[in-house]
Scaffold this active site. Structure first.
Site, PDB file in Angstrom:
ATOM      1  N   THR A  82       0.636  -1.303  -0.094  1.00 12.52           N
ATOM      2  CA  THR A  82      -0.058   0.372  -0.070  1.00 12.52           C
ATOM      3  C   THR A  82       1.364   1.390  -0.100  1.00 12.52           C
ATOM      4  O   THR A  82       0.398   2.238  -0.850  1.00 12.52           O
ATOM      5  CB  THR A  82      -1.076   0.149   0.987  1.00 12.52           C
ATOM      6  OG1 THR A  82      -1.794  -0.592   0.972  1.00 12.52           O
ATOM      7  CG2 THR A  82      -1.589   1.183   1.465  1.00 12.52           C
ATOM      8  N   SER A 108       1.896  -7.760  -0.762  1.00  9.31           N
ATOM      9  CA  SER A 108       2.209  -8.610   0.129  1.00  9.31           C
ATOM     10  C   SER A 108       1.941  -9.865  -0.075  1.00  9.31           C
ATOM     11  O   SER A 108       2.454 -11.218   0.441  1.00  9.31           O
ATOM     12  CB  SER A 108       2.432  -8.078   1.488  1.00  9.31           C
ATOM     13  OG  SER A 108       1.608  -8.057   2.550  1.00  9.31           O
ATOM     14  N   THR A 151       2.427  -4.392   4.457  1.00 12.18           N
ATOM     15  CA  THR A 151       1.720  -4.205   5.839  1.00 12.18           C
ATOM     16  C   THR A 151       0.227  -5.759   6.136  1.00 12.18           C
ATOM     17  O   THR A 151       0.111  -6.159   6.814  1.00 12.18           O
ATOM     18  CB  THR A 151       0.649  -3.630   6.304  1.00 12.18           C
ATOM     19  OG1 THR A 151      -0.553  -3.375   5.509  1.00 12.18           O
ATOM     20  CG2 THR A 151       1.384  -1.740   6.833  1.00 12.18           C
ATOM     21  N   ASP A 152      -0.416  -5.837   5.126  1.00 11.56           N
ATOM     22  CA  ASP A 152      -0.415  -7.903   5.298  1.00 11.56           C
ATOM     23  C   ASP A 152       0.471  -8.699   5.601  1.00 11.56           C
ATOM     24  O   ASP A 152       0.188  -9.634   6.970  1.00 11.56           O
ATOM     25  CB  ASP A 152      -1.169  -8.434   3.821  1.00 11.56           C
ATOM     26  CG  ASP A 152      -2.613  -7.488   3.357  1.00 11.56           C
ATOM     27  OD1 ASP A 152      -3.022  -6.318   3.754  1.00 11.56           O
ATOM     28  OD2 ASP A 152      -2.967  -7.819   3.091  1.00 11.56           O
TER      29      ASP A 152
HETATM   30  C1  SIN Z   1      -0.551  -5.329   1.088  1.00 14.87           C
HETATM   31  O1  SIN Z   1      -0.087  -5.988   2.264  1.00 14.87           O
HETATM   32  O2  SIN Z   1       0.968  -5.736  -0.200  1.00 14.87           O
HETATM   33  C2  SIN Z   1      -1.592  -4.460   0.749  1.00 14.87           C
HETATM   34  C3  SIN Z   1      -2.053  -3.766   2.650  1.00 14.87           C
HETATM   35  C4  SIN Z   1      -0.984  -2.556   2.236  1.00 14.87           C
HETATM   36  O3  SIN Z   1      -0.118  -2.616   2.220  1.00 14.87           O
HETATM   37  O4  SIN Z   1      -1.393  -2.628   3.637  1.00 14.87           O
END
Ligand code: SIN
Length: 328
Positions: free
Chosen positions: A16, A63, A96-97
């Protein structure tokens, strides 16, 4: 005499923080992994008076699309970069995932005391009040801080600094999604000032036995969840897929239904390494001899899986693996 400024290399993997939405108001349903590392660094205010920053694009993915092979390649690249005396620290931009998983993997396999800091964003780069640029600049400041050396991999989100071992994402949407439920943050960044107040006692980086420079893949380990009505189906499926290890993300202190339990014990008898963990998000699971599974201490199921994958690269001895869960 001129003093050389610290040089921090930003390795970008997507997420993100590099995400693009259709409007400044779109904060859900945008596309992760769109902007390049050069574009992200170009959005930052000038900090060249205090730190030298360069960028390298590793991949540009959400991710959830990363694999254990990406972990190996990323760690191998970081170990090469950190052996360069001109590089003082690494920042990894990441979705963040699964950020906490990559962070814990790096925490266990990076062969350096130099800081490795993972950072993401909860709002895409195109959103009003995106958190990405401030998170990124904070992460660069932490990576450039002498106080961050020798702490293992760190996670910087929402002005806070966490140990990779303890941090977890606790919200799908909130800006303060990252927490260390049992132990709290190690420090914070306020007005550009890095403050670190605590050190981790558990072993990491140079203190581990995990050497991944020659590895092309990791042993398969799957997670099986306990819930009301869970039967043996998931356990049998992961065994059929070739799992060498299974982490039970059990109810409470790591429990599963009688049929699931029976199937896990049968798998253990046949040589599969089984680790007991809890789906609750906190607390310790301790060994209960004589015939129990390995206990994960207070690692989350997803981090217990990473430690078991790495443990299986060096041993299948259950006593030895249990000792690692007490050390790392
Ligand atoms: C991801 O993990 O690529 C999408 C969600 C994020 O980065 O918050």
């Amino acid at each position: 005499m001129s003093v050389q400024l610290p040089h921090i290399l930003v390795l970008a993997t997507g997420g993100t923080i590099a995400g693009r939405g259709d409007s400044p108001l779109q904060t859900i349903g945008y596309r992760a992994g769109q902007f390049t590392v050069g574009e992200m660094l170009g959005e930052l205010p000038d900090i060249s008076a205090s730190v030298r920053v360069s960028g390298e694009q590793f991949v540009n993915l959400p991710s959830s699309a990363l694999t254990p092979i990406d972990w190996l390649k990323l760690a191998q690249r970081i170990n090469i970069l950190l052996s360069d005396s001109d590089i003082d620290g690494i920042v990894v931009t990441h979705g963040t995932d699964t950020l906490e998983e990559t962070a814990y993997f790096l925490h266990l396999v990076v062969r350096s005391n130099k800081p490795v800091v993972l950072v993401g964003a909860m709002r895409p780069a195109t959103a009003l009040s995106t958190d990405g640029p401030m998170n990124l600049i904070n992460a660069i400041r932490v990576a450039a801080s002498a106080d961050a050396q020798g702490l293992g991999a760190l996670v910087v989100m929402n002005d806070e600094i966490f140990s990779a071992r303890d941090v977890t994402k606790t919200s799908a949407t909130r800006l303060d999604a990252f927490r260390s439920p049992d132990f709290g943050a190690l420090g914070s960044i306020d007005n550009g000032q890095v403050g670190i107040y605590r050190r981790l006692l558990r072993k990491h980086t140079l203190g581990t036995v995990f050497h991944i420079s020659e590895l092309a893949k990791l042993p398969r380990v799957d997670i099986v969840v306990g819930y009301v009505g869970a039967d043996a189906v998931l356990v049998k499926a992961v065994l059929a897929a070739g799992a060498q290890g299974i982490v039970l993300a059990g109810t409470g202190a790591g429990h599963i239904s009688p049929s699931g339990d029976k199937t896990l014990h049968a798998a253990k008898q046949r040589g599969t390494i089984v680790v007991r963990s809890s789906r609750t998000g906190g607390g310790r699971i301790l060994p209960s001899p004589p015939d129990d599974f390995i206990a994960c201490d207070n690692l989350s199921p997803q981090k217990a899986r990473i430690l078991l994958m790495l443990a299986l690269t060096v041993t299948r001895d259950t006593a030895e693996i249990q000792r690692m869960f007490g050390e790392y």
